[in-house]
Design a protein around this motif. Structure first.
Motif, PDB file in Angstrom:
ATOM      1  N   GLN A  74       0.817  -1.218   0.000  1.00 42.28           N
ATOM      2  CA  GLN A  74       0.000   0.000   0.000  1.00 42.28           C
ATOM      3  C   GLN A  74       0.849   1.267   0.000  1.00 42.28           C
ATOM      4  N   LEU A  75       2.105   1.146  -0.464  1.00 43.42           N
ATOM      5  CA  LEU A  75       3.014   2.288  -0.506  1.00 43.42           C
ATOM      6  C   LEU A  75       3.029   2.946  -1.879  1.00 43.42           C
ATOM      7  N   PHE A  76       3.102   4.261  -1.886  1.00 48.44           N
ATOM      8  CA  PHE A  76       3.336   5.040  -3.100  1.00 48.44           C
ATOM      9  C   PHE A  76       4.743   4.694  -3.571  1.00 48.44           C
ATOM     10  N   ILE A  77       4.873   4.274  -4.855  1.00 48.05           N
ATOM     11  CA  ILE A  77       6.202   3.904  -5.353  1.00 48.05           C
ATOM     12  C   ILE A  77       6.644   4.749  -6.551  1.00 48.05           C
ATOM     13  N   GLY A  78       5.750   5.552  -7.113  1.00 50.66           N
ATOM     14  CA  GLY A  78       6.119   6.360  -8.268  1.00 50.66           C
ATOM     15  C   GLY A  78       4.925   7.093  -8.840  1.00 50.66           C
ATOM     16  N   LEU A  79       5.159   7.669  -9.996  1.00 52.06           N
ATOM     17  CA  LEU A  79       4.141   8.494 -10.647  1.00 52.06           C
ATOM     18  C   LEU A  79       4.136   8.190 -12.138  1.00 52.06           C
ATOM     19  N   ILE A  80       2.957   8.185 -12.732  1.00 54.16           N
ATOM     20  CA  ILE A  80       2.822   8.004 -14.175  1.00 54.16           C
ATOM     21  C   ILE A  80       1.747   8.950 -14.680  1.00 54.16           C
ATOM     22  N   ASN A  81       1.960   9.527 -15.855  1.00 49.34           N
ATOM     23  CA  ASN A  81       0.951  10.448 -16.377  1.00 49.34           C
ATOM     24  C   ASN A  81       0.998  10.521 -17.894  1.00 49.34           C
ATOM     25  N   LEU A  82      -0.078  11.040 -18.425  1.00 50.86           N
ATOM     26  CA  LEU A  82      -0.175  11.407 -19.832  1.00 50.86           C
ATOM     27  C   LEU A  82      -0.389  12.909 -19.896  1.00 50.86           C
ATOM     28  N   ASN A  83       0.531  13.616 -20.557  1.00 54.76           N
ATOM     29  CA  ASN A  83       0.337  15.032 -20.855  1.00 54.76           C
ATOM     30  C   ASN A  83      -0.469  15.082 -22.144  1.00 54.76           C
ATOM     31  N   LEU A  84      -1.647  15.659 -22.078  1.00 58.90           N
ATOM     32  CA  LEU A  84      -2.617  15.546 -23.157  1.00 58.90           C
ATOM     33  C   LEU A  84      -2.634  16.754 -24.085  1.00 58.90           C
ATOM     34  N   SER A  85      -2.785  16.474 -25.368  1.00 63.55           N
ATOM     35  CA  SER A  85      -2.981  17.505 -26.382  1.00 63.55           C
ATOM     36  C   SER A  85      -4.281  17.172 -27.106  1.00 63.55           C
ATOM     37  N   ALA A  86      -5.373  17.779 -26.647  1.00 65.50           N
ATOM     38  CA  ALA A  86      -6.698  17.466 -27.184  1.00 65.50           C
ATOM     39  C   ALA A  86      -6.819  17.710 -28.687  1.00 65.50           C
TER      40      ALA A  86
END
Length: 191
Positions: A74-86
Motif C-alpha cells: 500500500q506504498l506510493f512507489i512512483g508516478l505516471i501520467n499522460l500530458n494531453l494535447s486534445a
C-alpha cells in the motif's frame, strides 16, 4: 476514471498525503537524474505544490496523472501520467519509480495499463514517450509495453549541467488495436 488496477499496482489520483513520499523517492539523485523535470535537491514542501498543480491541470484536461501504489504494501512507489494535447488527440507518457522498486516490472505494468486507458477511455490517436539514451531502463519499459522506436534527438536537452540525447518511442491507436495484447490490458484494468 479515478483509479486503474493492475495485478500488482493501484494507479490512483494523487493525494495531498503523497507529498512526503514523493519528496523522499523523487529526492534521490539517481531518480532525479533520469528525468527532465524533477528538481535536485528536491525542495522540502514543493511536492504539495506539485500535487496541486496536477489537480489544476486535470481539471483543465491537460493531464491524466496517477500515483503508482504497490498493492501488497500500500506504498506510493512512483508516478505516471499522460500530458494531453486534445487538438491532436495525443498523449505524452511520463513516469518515474522510486529506486527501491526498479527492475521489478512495475514500470511496464503501469505503462501497459495507461496505454489501455489512453486509447480506450480517452480515445487518443497517439501515445509517445521520451527518455535519455543514458537511461535504458526507461526506454526498455517502452519497448516491453509495445511502443516503437521513432528516433533520437541528439543533445536535445540540458539537465544538471550536461546535454543529453533523447530517444523517442510511440504507438498509434491502430497499432495498439492490431498488435497489443488487449486481453492482458483489459484484465489489468478495473473500474
Amino acid at each position: 476514471m479515478d483509479q486503474i488496477e493492475t495485478k500488482r499496482l493501484l494507479l490512483r489520483k494523487l493525494l495531498a498525503s503523497d507529498a512526503k513520499r514523493i519528496e523522499k523517492l523523487a529526492g534521490d539523485y539517481d531518480v532525479a537524474k533520469t528525468t527532465l523535470n524533477i528538481p535536485h535537491p528536491y525542495p522540502e514542501g514543493s511536492a504539495s505544490e506539485f500535487i496541486e498543480k496536477c489537480h489544476q491541470s486535470e481539471e483543465m484536461k491537460s493531464i491524466a496523472a496517477f500515483a503508482m501504489v504497490e498493492k501488497e504494501s500500500q506504498l506510493f512507489i512512483g508516478l505516471i501520467n499522460l500530458n494531453l494535447s486534445a487538438p491532436h488527440r495525443r498523449g505524452e507518457l511520463a513516469y518515474w519509480i522510486g529506486k527501491d522498486y526498479w527492475g521489478k516490472g512495475y514500470g511496464t505494468e503501469a505503462v501497459k495499463a495507461l496505454l489501455a486507458y489512453g486509447f480506450q477511455e480517452l480515445q487518443l490517436h497517439r501515445i509517445y514517450a521520451a527518455a535519455f539514451t543514458s537511461n535504458p531502463g526507461s526506454w526498455r519499459v517502452m519497448e516491453k509495453a509495445g511502443l516503437s522506436y521513432e528516433g533520437t534527438l541528439r543533445q536535445h536537452v540540458a539537465r544538471l549541467g550536461e546535454f543529453h540525447d533523447l530517444v523517442y518511442y510511440g504507438l498509434l491507436k491502430e497499432e495498439y488495436e492490431k498488435g497489443f495484447d488487449q486481453k492482458e490490458a483489459l484484465d489489468d484494468l478495473s473500474s
